[in-house]
Scaffold this active site. Structure first.
Site, PDB file in Angstrom:
ATOM      1  N   HIS A  32       0.845  -1.192   0.000  1.00  0.00           N
ATOM      2  CA  HIS A  32       0.000   0.000   0.000  1.00  0.00           C
ATOM      3  C   HIS A  32       0.887   1.251   0.000  1.00  0.00           C
ATOM      4  O   HIS A  32       2.111   1.160  -0.091  1.00  0.00           O
ATOM      5  CB  HIS A  32      -0.952  -0.007   1.199  1.00  0.00           C
ATOM      6  CG  HIS A  32      -0.265  -0.233   2.513  1.00  0.00           C
ATOM      7  ND1 HIS A  32       0.602   0.678   3.075  1.00  0.00           N
ATOM      8  CD2 HIS A  32      -0.293  -1.286   3.365  1.00  0.00           C
ATOM      9  CE1 HIS A  32       1.052   0.225   4.221  1.00  0.00           C
ATOM     10  NE2 HIS A  32       0.542  -0.983   4.421  1.00  0.00           N
ATOM     11  N   GLU A  33       0.252   2.407   0.124  1.00  0.00           N
ATOM     12  CA  GLU A  33       0.979   3.671   0.011  1.00  0.00           C
ATOM     13  C   GLU A  33       2.125   3.771   1.027  1.00  0.00           C
ATOM     14  O   GLU A  33       3.182   4.323   0.715  1.00  0.00           O
ATOM     15  CB  GLU A  33      -0.014   4.847   0.149  1.00  0.00           C
ATOM     16  CG  GLU A  33       0.599   6.235   0.038  1.00  0.00           C
ATOM     17  CD  GLU A  33       1.495   6.437  -1.193  1.00  0.00           C
ATOM     18  OE1 GLU A  33       1.185   5.888  -2.276  1.00  0.00           O
ATOM     19  OE2 GLU A  33       2.533   7.124  -1.049  1.00  0.00           O
ATOM     20  N   HIS A  35       4.075   1.398   2.075  1.00  0.00           N
ATOM     21  CA  HIS A  35       5.232   0.697   1.509  1.00  0.00           C
ATOM     22  C   HIS A  35       5.860   1.518   0.379  1.00  0.00           C
ATOM     23  O   HIS A  35       7.079   1.580   0.241  1.00  0.00           O
ATOM     24  CB  HIS A  35       4.816  -0.663   0.932  1.00  0.00           C
ATOM     25  CG  HIS A  35       4.286  -1.630   1.951  1.00  0.00           C
ATOM     26  ND1 HIS A  35       2.963  -2.011   1.981  1.00  0.00           N
ATOM     27  CD2 HIS A  35       4.905  -2.275   2.973  1.00  0.00           C
ATOM     28  CE1 HIS A  35       2.798  -2.876   2.979  1.00  0.00           C
ATOM     29  NE2 HIS A  35       3.950  -3.045   3.595  1.00  0.00           N
ATOM     30  N   GLN A  59       5.260 -15.108  12.787  1.00  0.00           N
ATOM     31  CA  GLN A  59       4.780 -13.952  13.541  1.00  0.00           C
ATOM     32  C   GLN A  59       3.264 -13.923  13.690  1.00  0.00           C
ATOM     33  O   GLN A  59       2.715 -12.951  14.204  1.00  0.00           O
ATOM     34  CB  GLN A  59       5.323 -12.656  12.944  1.00  0.00           C
ATOM     35  CG  GLN A  59       4.736 -12.246  11.610  1.00  0.00           C
ATOM     36  CD  GLN A  59       5.507 -11.053  11.036  1.00  0.00           C
ATOM     37  OE1 GLN A  59       6.604 -11.189  10.519  1.00  0.00           O
ATOM     38  NE2 GLN A  59       4.905  -9.863  11.134  1.00  0.00           N
ATOM     39  N   LYS A 147       4.467   3.623  11.596  1.00  0.00           N
ATOM     40  CA  LYS A 147       3.156   3.337  12.166  1.00  0.00           C
ATOM     41  C   LYS A 147       3.271   2.221  13.212  1.00  0.00           C
ATOM     42  O   LYS A 147       2.610   2.242  14.233  1.00  0.00           O
ATOM     43  CB  LYS A 147       2.184   2.942  11.044  1.00  0.00           C
ATOM     44  CG  LYS A 147       0.761   3.363  11.283  1.00  0.00           C
ATOM     45  CD  LYS A 147      -0.102   2.949  10.113  1.00  0.00           C
ATOM     46  CE  LYS A 147      -0.403   1.517  10.270  1.00  0.00           C
ATOM     47  NZ  LYS A 147      -0.729   0.573   9.469  1.00  0.00           N
ATOM     48  N   ASP A 148       4.130   1.225  12.911  1.00  0.00           N
ATOM     49  CA  ASP A 148       4.377   0.139  13.871  1.00  0.00           C
ATOM     50  C   ASP A 148       5.578   0.528  14.731  1.00  0.00           C
ATOM     51  O   ASP A 148       6.662  -0.047  14.612  1.00  0.00           O
ATOM     52  CB  ASP A 148       4.672  -1.177  13.141  1.00  0.00           C
ATOM     53  CG  ASP A 148       3.492  -1.625  12.313  1.00  0.00           C
ATOM     54  OD1 ASP A 148       2.359  -1.486  12.809  1.00  0.00           O
ATOM     55  OD2 ASP A 148       3.686  -2.101  11.195  1.00  0.00           O
ATOM     56  N   GLN A 151       7.323  -2.184  16.760  1.00  0.00           N
ATOM     57  CA  GLN A 151       8.081  -3.095  15.883  1.00  0.00           C
ATOM     58  C   GLN A 151       9.430  -2.479  15.507  1.00  0.00           C
ATOM     59  O   GLN A 151      10.466  -3.156  15.512  1.00  0.00           O
ATOM     60  CB  GLN A 151       7.267  -3.416  14.618  1.00  0.00           C
ATOM     61  CG  GLN A 151       8.090  -4.143  13.567  1.00  0.00           C
ATOM     62  CD  GLN A 151       7.260  -4.682  12.426  1.00  0.00           C
ATOM     63  OE1 GLN A 151       6.637  -5.710  12.566  1.00  0.00           O
ATOM     64  NE2 GLN A 151       7.255  -3.998  11.289  1.00  0.00           N
TER      65      GLN A 151
HETATM   66  O1  PAF Z   1       5.800  -5.086   9.112  1.00  0.00           O
HETATM   67  C1  PAF Z   1       5.814  -6.109   8.403  1.00  0.00           C
HETATM   68  O2  PAF Z   1       5.292  -6.138   7.278  1.00  0.00           O
HETATM   69  C2  PAF Z   1       6.460  -7.361   8.957  1.00  0.00           C
HETATM   70  O3  PAF Z   1       6.292  -7.451  10.331  1.00  0.00           O
HETATM   71  C3  PAF Z   1       7.948  -7.483   8.576  1.00  0.00           C
HETATM   72  C4  PAF Z   1       8.770  -6.376   9.221  1.00  0.00           C
HETATM   73  C5  PAF Z   1       8.102  -7.440   7.074  1.00  0.00           C
HETATM   74  C6  PAF Z   1       8.499  -8.824   9.085  1.00  0.00           C
HETATM   75  O4  PAF Z   1       7.815  -9.909   8.546  1.00  0.00           O
END
Ligand code: PAF
Length: 168
Positions: A32-33, A35, A59, A147-148, A151
């Protein structure tokens, strides 16, 4: 023309001759945008750009969520190409986790609250796959959505602690 690669060996061969620095945008596809903006940033800051598309089974807390995760490879490759990425690596599970794979990367305090508490093991899966992707690509820079935020903190801690040479 974008190169669509599937195996670690193909990736290694392509990157052996790549101009540095290399910028990596790890994704699980369904682009999406957000990325796209990471890809544009990677392009602006690197001579060679690599996107990865891998829906990481480790995950997901529920197998059904993994199976049901949206996938559209052709569309995603088109987006990577439109954003000028040089390489897209789309590995099968065995290429990321070869038979016998038995390592898990577990980050401490930063991975424990919030999302980590709600989804036990989730960040272990993220840290493990990102460590493998960093090792496989060997990029100078890697890009993740703000946004994450948790993470990003988990991945930064992991890369620092394992002395991985990829800057997040
Ligand atoms: O954020 C994501 O899309 C995933 O958690 C990642 C970092 C690609 C790991 O699979």
């Amino acid at each position: 023309m974008i190169r669509v690669l599937r195996t670690r060996a193909e990736l290694r061969a392509a990157l052996a001759e790549a101009e540095r620095p290399v910028g990596l945008v790890p994704t699980m596809g369904w682009l999406h945008e957000g990325h796209r903006s990471l890809m544009r940033r990677a392009r602006a800051e690197n001579a060679t750009t690599v996107a990865t598309i891998f829906v990481n089974p480790r995950q997901f807390n529920e197998a059904a969520d993994f199976r049901g995760y949206p996938r559209d490879e052709e569309r995603d490759i088109g987006i990577c190409e439109a954003e000028g990425m040089d390489i897209v690596w789309i590995p099968e599970t065995d290429e990321v986790y070869p038979p016998g794979f038995d390592t898990s990367v577990r980050v401490g305090a930063v991975a424990e609250p919030l999302e980590g508490a709600a989804r036990p093991g989730h960040f272990d899966g993220v840290a493990t796959v990102v460590a493998v992707l960093f090792a496989a690509v060997g990029a100078e820079h890697a890009y993740f959505g703000q946004k994450d935020a948790q993470q990003v903190m988990v991945i930064r801690r992991m890369a620092l602690d394992l002395a991985l040479p990829t800057e997040v």
